[in-house]
Design an enzyme around this catalytic site. Structure first.
Site, PDB file in Angstrom:
ATOM      1  N   ARG A   1       9.303   5.816  -8.530  1.00 33.81           N
ATOM      2  CA  ARG A   1       8.557   5.663  -7.276  1.00 33.81           C
ATOM      3  C   ARG A   1       9.489   5.445  -6.079  1.00 33.81           C
ATOM      4  O   ARG A   1      10.467   4.724  -6.164  1.00 33.81           O
ATOM      5  CB  ARG A   1       7.616   4.451  -7.397  1.00 33.81           C
ATOM      6  CG  ARG A   1       6.894   4.129  -6.105  1.00 33.81           C
ATOM      7  CD  ARG A   1       5.720   3.244  -6.355  1.00 33.81           C
ATOM      8  NE  ARG A   1       6.080   1.838  -6.506  1.00 33.81           N
ATOM      9  CZ  ARG A   1       5.178   0.867  -6.600  1.00 33.81           C
ATOM     10  NH1 ARG A   1       3.898   1.131  -6.577  1.00 33.81           N
ATOM     11  NH2 ARG A   1       5.576  -0.381  -6.737  1.00 33.81           N
TER      12      ARG A   1
ATOM     13  N   ARG B   1       7.433  -7.957 -13.789  1.00 36.79           N
ATOM     14  CA  ARG B   1       6.088  -7.775 -13.224  1.00 36.79           C
ATOM     15  C   ARG B   1       5.085  -7.482 -14.334  1.00 36.79           C
ATOM     16  O   ARG B   1       3.950  -7.928 -14.279  1.00 36.79           O
ATOM     17  CB  ARG B   1       6.108  -6.639 -12.183  1.00 36.79           C
ATOM     18  CG  ARG B   1       6.831  -7.063 -10.909  1.00 36.79           C
ATOM     19  CD  ARG B   1       7.309  -5.884 -10.119  1.00 36.79           C
ATOM     20  NE  ARG B   1       6.224  -5.182  -9.468  1.00 36.79           N
ATOM     21  CZ  ARG B   1       6.298  -3.917  -9.060  1.00 36.79           C
ATOM     22  NH1 ARG B   1       7.401  -3.212  -9.265  1.00 36.79           N
ATOM     23  NH2 ARG B   1       5.289  -3.366  -8.451  1.00 36.79           N
TER      24      ARG B   1
ATOM     25  N   LYS C   1      -3.420   1.125  -8.005  1.00 34.98           N
ATOM     26  CA  LYS C   1      -4.368   0.351  -7.188  1.00 34.98           C
ATOM     27  C   LYS C   1      -4.193   0.634  -5.699  1.00 34.98           C
ATOM     28  O   LYS C   1      -5.162   0.758  -4.965  1.00 34.98           O
ATOM     29  CB  LYS C   1      -4.203  -1.158  -7.401  1.00 34.98           C
ATOM     30  CG  LYS C   1      -4.438  -1.642  -8.809  1.00 34.98           C
ATOM     31  CD  LYS C   1      -4.367  -3.150  -8.899  1.00 34.98           C
ATOM     32  CE  LYS C   1      -3.028  -3.748  -8.495  1.00 34.98           C
ATOM     33  NZ  LYS C   1      -1.885  -3.380  -9.346  1.00 34.98           N
TER      34      LYS C   1
ATOM     35  N   ARG D   1      11.753   0.516  -3.767  1.00 35.57           N
ATOM     36  CA  ARG D   1      11.451  -0.903  -3.619  1.00 35.57           C
ATOM     37  C   ARG D   1      12.373  -1.692  -4.533  1.00 35.57           C
ATOM     38  O   ARG D   1      12.633  -1.258  -5.654  1.00 35.57           O
ATOM     39  CB  ARG D   1       9.996  -1.173  -4.002  1.00 35.57           C
ATOM     40  CG  ARG D   1       9.062  -1.129  -2.832  1.00 35.57           C
ATOM     41  CD  ARG D   1       7.617  -1.164  -3.250  1.00 35.57           C
ATOM     42  NE  ARG D   1       7.237  -2.312  -4.084  1.00 35.57           N
ATOM     43  CZ  ARG D   1       5.968  -2.605  -4.380  1.00 35.57           C
ATOM     44  NH1 ARG D   1       4.981  -1.871  -3.892  1.00 35.57           N
ATOM     45  NH2 ARG D   1       5.684  -3.643  -5.137  1.00 35.57           N
TER      46      ARG D   1
ATOM     47  N   ARG E   1      -4.383 -12.446  -8.766  1.00 34.29           N
ATOM     48  CA  ARG E   1      -3.524 -12.219  -9.934  1.00 34.29           C
ATOM     49  C   ARG E   1      -3.411 -13.437 -10.839  1.00 34.29           C
ATOM     50  O   ARG E   1      -2.664 -13.405 -11.822  1.00 34.29           O
ATOM     51  CB  ARG E   1      -2.125 -11.798  -9.479  1.00 34.29           C
ATOM     52  CG  ARG E   1      -2.180 -10.494  -8.743  1.00 34.29           C
ATOM     53  CD  ARG E   1      -0.831  -9.956  -8.390  1.00 34.29           C
ATOM     54  NE  ARG E   1      -1.027  -8.992  -7.326  1.00 34.29           N
ATOM     55  CZ  ARG E   1      -0.229  -7.984  -7.075  1.00 34.29           C
ATOM     56  NH1 ARG E   1       0.837  -7.795  -7.777  1.00 34.29           N
ATOM     57  NH2 ARG E   1      -0.500  -7.167  -6.085  1.00 34.29           N
TER      58      ARG E   1
HETATM   59  P1  AMP Z   1       2.346  -5.117  -5.060  1.00 37.11           P
HETATM   60  O1  AMP Z   1       2.647  -4.433  -3.790  1.00 37.11           O
HETATM   61  O2  AMP Z   1       0.884  -5.263  -5.277  1.00 37.11           O
HETATM   62  O3  AMP Z   1       3.069  -4.511  -6.229  1.00 37.11           O
HETATM   63  O4  AMP Z   1       2.930  -6.608  -4.913  1.00 37.11           O
HETATM   64  C1  AMP Z   1       4.303  -6.813  -4.731  1.00 37.11           C
HETATM   65  C2  AMP Z   1       4.670  -8.270  -4.991  1.00 37.11           C
HETATM   66  O5  AMP Z   1       3.983  -9.118  -4.037  1.00 37.11           O
HETATM   67  C3  AMP Z   1       4.249  -8.833  -6.349  1.00 37.11           C
HETATM   68  O6  AMP Z   1       5.153  -8.496  -7.384  1.00 37.11           O
HETATM   69  C4  AMP Z   1       4.239 -10.315  -6.051  1.00 37.11           C
HETATM   70  O7  AMP Z   1       5.551 -10.837  -5.961  1.00 37.11           O
HETATM   71  C5  AMP Z   1       3.647 -10.358  -4.645  1.00 37.11           C
HETATM   72  N1  AMP Z   1       2.165 -10.472  -4.664  1.00 37.11           N
HETATM   73  C6  AMP Z   1       1.266  -9.591  -4.146  1.00 37.11           C
HETATM   74  N2  AMP Z   1       0.008 -10.024  -4.334  1.00 37.11           N
HETATM   75  C7  AMP Z   1       0.098 -11.208  -4.998  1.00 37.11           C
HETATM   76  C8  AMP Z   1      -0.851 -12.141  -5.499  1.00 37.11           C
HETATM   77  N3  AMP Z   1      -2.166 -11.960  -5.354  1.00 37.11           N
HETATM   78  N4  AMP Z   1      -0.373 -13.248  -6.119  1.00 37.11           N
HETATM   79  C9  AMP Z   1       0.946 -13.458  -6.267  1.00 37.11           C
HETATM   80  N5  AMP Z   1       1.899 -12.623  -5.832  1.00 37.11           N
HETATM   81  C10 AMP Z   1       1.488 -11.504  -5.203  1.00 37.11           C
END
Ligand code: AMP
Length: 215
Positions: free
Chosen positions: A127, A168, A13, A157, A88
Site C-alpha cells: 500500500r 496491528r 474500511k 505509511r 477498537r
Molecule cells: P488506521 O488509519 O485506521 O489504520 O489507524 C492508524 C492508527 O491510528 C492505528 O494503528 C492506531 O494507532 C490509531 N488509531 C486509529 N483509530 C483508533 C482507535 N479507535 N483506537 C486506538 N487507536 C486508533
C-alpha cells in the site's frame, strides 16, 4: 443512518467507508485520519499519538473518546455518519454508546469486514497513500503523483512496515475482536451486526456492503 465499520487493518474500511459516506450523503469519521492530521499539524494530541501509531499500537482510549465526542456533536453529523475504525476496544464501544445516548442517537448497524491475514499482509505491504489527501493505493509505487487530488505524492505509511503490520494484526485480535462480541451480545436491543466478505474487487465489495444495509 449511523454505521460503524469494524475489521482488521487492510480490510478496506477506509476505501469502502468513503464510498458509503458519499452514497448516503453523510460525513465519514476516521479516527486514523483525524490522528494523522493531528500528527502532521504537530498538535499536542498528535504528538501524544505519534509513537503509538508508528509502532502499530492502539492510541489510549481517552484520546479516542475525546475525538468521538467532539466530532459527533457537530451539526454535520446530525443526520448520520459513517464511523471508520472509531471503535477498537470494549471501553471505546461503551464510550460511543454513552456519547450517542447523550445526543439522543443510536447506531443502526455494525458492518464487519472480513479478510484472511495473508490477504491483509499482502494489501498493507503493497500500500501507498497520498501525502496530501490520504487516498490509499494498492500496488502503486511511492514517489508517484496522486491521481485523485493531483497534488500529493504517494508515500508508504510508517505503520505499513512489516513489524508494525504484525503489531496491528495482534492488536486487532486482542483488543478489537472482543468488540464484535460486545455488539453481538447487544444486537437484540441495539445495532444490527452484518458481516461482509472483504475479499474481491473494490466495486464488488461495495455492492456487497450496500446490499447488506438494504441499499
Ligand atoms: P488506521 O488509519 O485506521 O489504520 O489507524 C492508524 C492508527 O491510528 C492505528 O494503528 C492506531 O494507532 C490509531 N488509531 C486509529 N483509530 C483508533 C482507535 N479507535 N483506537 C486506538 N487507536 C486508533
Amino acid at each position: 443512518m449511523r454505521l460503524l465499520l469494524l475489521g482488521p487493518p487492510g480490510a478496506g474500511k477506509g476505501t469502502q467507508g468513503q464510498r458509503l459516506a458519499a452514497k448516503l450523503g453523510v460525513p465519514q469519521l476516521s479516527t486514523g485520519d483525524v490522528l494523522r492530521a493531528a500528527v502532521k499539524e504537530g498538535t499536542p494530541q498528535g504528538l501524544a499519538a505519534k509513537g503509538y501509531m508508528d509502532r502499530g499500537d492502539l492510541v489510549p482510549d481517552p484520546v479516542i473518546l475525546g475525538i468521538m465526542k467532539e466530532t459527533l456533536a457537530k451539526p454535520e453529523s446530525a443526520k448520520g455518519v459513517v464511523l471508520d475504525g472509531v471503535v477498537r476496544t470494549v471501553p471505546q464501544a461503551e464510550g460511543l454508546a454513552r456519547v450517542l445516548a447523550e445526543l439522543g442517537k443510536k447506531l443502526d448497524a455494525v458492518l464487519v469486514f472480513n479478510a484472511p491475514d495473508e490477504e491483509l499482509v499482502r494489501r498493507l505491504g503493497g500500500r501507498t497513500v497520498c501525502d496530501h489527501c490520504g487516498t490509499p493505493y494498492t500496488g502503486r509505487e511511492a514517489g508517484t503523483r496522486c491521481e485523485k487530488c493531483g497534488v500529493g505524492t504517494l508515500v508508504r505509511r510508517k505503520d505499513d512496515e512489516p513489524e508494525a503490520i504484525r503489531n496491528r494484526l495482534v492488536a486487532f485480535q486482542k483488543q478489537t475482536a472482543p468488540v464484535l462480541e460486545w455488539y453481538r451480545a447487544r444486537e437484540a436491543q441495539g445495532a444490527r451486526v452484518v458481516h461482509i466478505d472483504a475479499v474481491g474487487a473494490v466495486d464488488e465489495v461495495t455492492r456487497r456492503m450496500m446490499k447488506s444495509i438494504g441499499k
